[in-house]
Design an enzyme around this catalytic site. Structure first.
Site, PDB file in Angstrom:
ATOM      1  N   ARG A 133       0.808  -1.219   0.000  1.00  0.00           N
ATOM      2  CA  ARG A 133       0.000   0.000   0.000  1.00  0.00           C
ATOM      3  C   ARG A 133       0.844   1.273   0.000  1.00  0.00           C
ATOM      4  O   ARG A 133       0.503   2.269   0.644  1.00  0.00           O
ATOM      5  CB  ARG A 133      -0.956   0.000   1.203  1.00  0.00           C
ATOM      6  CG  ARG A 133      -1.885  -1.201   1.270  1.00  0.00           C
ATOM      7  CD  ARG A 133      -2.845  -1.255   0.081  1.00  0.00           C
ATOM      8  NE  ARG A 133      -3.690  -2.428   0.171  1.00  0.00           N
ATOM      9  CZ  ARG A 133      -3.421  -3.611  -0.407  1.00  0.00           C
ATOM     10  NH1 ARG A 133      -2.321  -3.741  -1.163  1.00  0.00           N
ATOM     11  NH2 ARG A 133      -4.234  -4.623  -0.268  1.00  0.00           N
ATOM     12  N   SER A 164     -10.896  -0.227   3.764  1.00  0.00           N
ATOM     13  CA  SER A 164     -10.043  -0.793   4.809  1.00  0.00           C
ATOM     14  C   SER A 164      -9.313   0.322   5.548  1.00  0.00           C
ATOM     15  O   SER A 164      -8.606   1.121   4.945  1.00  0.00           O
ATOM     16  CB  SER A 164      -9.035  -1.763   4.201  1.00  0.00           C
ATOM     17  OG  SER A 164      -9.690  -2.878   3.640  1.00  0.00           O
ATOM     18  N   GLU A 174      -4.229   2.694   6.863  1.00  0.00           N
ATOM     19  CA  GLU A 174      -4.244   2.520   5.411  1.00  0.00           C
ATOM     20  C   GLU A 174      -4.999   3.673   4.762  1.00  0.00           C
ATOM     21  O   GLU A 174      -4.622   4.164   3.706  1.00  0.00           O
ATOM     22  CB  GLU A 174      -4.888   1.185   5.027  1.00  0.00           C
ATOM     23  CG  GLU A 174      -4.939   0.949   3.536  1.00  0.00           C
ATOM     24  CD  GLU A 174      -5.364  -0.461   3.163  1.00  0.00           C
ATOM     25  OE1 GLU A 174      -5.949  -0.612   2.068  1.00  0.00           O
ATOM     26  OE2 GLU A 174      -5.109  -1.401   3.927  1.00  0.00           O
TER      27      GLU A 174
END
Length: 312
Positions: free
Chosen positions: A185, A234, A304
């Site tokens: 990520r 998320s 995230e």
């Protein structure tokens, strides 16, 4: 010559472009961002720029004072905009950047404003397998290329060939996938760079089989995630060898609330806005979850979701 489009357009909100101006897109001062993000919360952009096309974006950034910060905005699906708003310029790519074209038997060229659903559907229709997972990423090419978005065991790094970016000073560069330095990520793209195009590579496949896999992914998401809520996707990265949701659940955070912000009971790595939550509520709830998980398991969860802007 317009040397400072930020200052120039501020004096003529909503008026049409004039002959000879250096940009043709829409520049809106004080643009509310809450309607443009999934959480439906947060402050305004000091300026929101929606370029007419690539040349327009380049001209705008070339003329913009280098001290003014720039941030790209896609679908706002993985974003907390703080209640004090975002200083500088937020760039939002529109229809001119949402095109997807097949370039050969297994390749697609996709605009930075194209959605994951459009990319995966175009791949299906072209008989290109391997990018079905993009069906499950609720964002645009620009966002998931920058973040190395992923789901169901695959990430953008597995299918990206190259990305075209416009840097903060208006320079257009093509970055091969290796240059992006992908990790989980995260990419090496500099702050202020806007992804305007990407080339993805799959492999030959049967359109019916590809469509079936996309349907399976969509059904799995529907069954496990609060997709019909005001959410941000998320919230925390999965720690190595574990799942963020499991740690959150074990720490007793499922259903935890702060005002109208709540940890989803359906999938506890999702935060929800039940109606009137502010971004302060949402971010504070996330920090409380992090504290409880650390106290319970010793694991420090990493955000995230991107948190941008200033506190009110």
């Amino acid at each position: 010559m317009v040397k400072n489009p930020l200052h120039h357009a501020a004096s003529r909100r909503g008026s049409p472009p004039r002959p000879g101006e250096e940009f043709r897109g829409r520049l809106t001062p004080g643009a509310p961002l809450a309607p443009l993000v999934w959480f439906k919360a947060g402050g305004a952009a000091e300026r929101l720029f929606e370029p007419a096309d690539l040349d327009d974006l380049v001209a705008f950034l070339e003329a913009l004072d280098p001290a003014v910060p720039v941030m790209g905005l896609g679908l706002g699906s993985n974003l907390i905009v703080r209640d004090g708003g975002v200083p500088g310029v937020v760039v939002r790519l529109g229809k001119a950047f949402a095109k997807v074209e097949r370039i050969d038997a297994t390749g697609l060229r996709c605009g930075g404003g194209a959605s994951g659903i459009l990319v995966s559907s175009s791949a299906r229709d072209a008989g290109i397998a391997g990018v079905e997972f993009l069906r499950s990423i609720p964002g645009t090419v620009g966002g998931f290329v920058r973040m190395n978005g992923g789901a169901y065991g695959r990430e953008v790094k597995d299918v990206l060939v190259e990305a075209t970016v416009v840097t903060r000073d208006g320079t257009v560069e093509t970055w091969p996938a290796a240059r992006l330095g992908y990790t989980y990520r995260h990419s090496a793209l500099p702050v202020g760079a806007v992804v305007v195009e990407a080339v993805f590579r799959g492999h030959p496949g049967d359109p019916a089989a590809i469509g079936a896999e996309m349907d399976r992914i969509a059904a799995a998401r529907e069954a496990s995630q609060p997709l019909r809520s005001r959410t941000g996707g998320s919230t925390f990265k999965n720690p190595p060898g574990d799942k963020a949701w499991r740690l959150i659940d074990a720490a007793g955070c499922r259903g935890l609330r702060r005002g109208d912000a709540q940890v989803s009971e359906k999938h506890c790595n999702f935060l929800l806005n039940l109606g009137a939550a502010t971004s302060v509520d949402i971010e504070a709830l996330g920090e409380e979850v992090r504290a409880r998980v650390k106290a319970h398991s010793g694991v420090v969860l990493e955000w995230e979701i991107q948190r941008v802007g200033e506190a009110s």
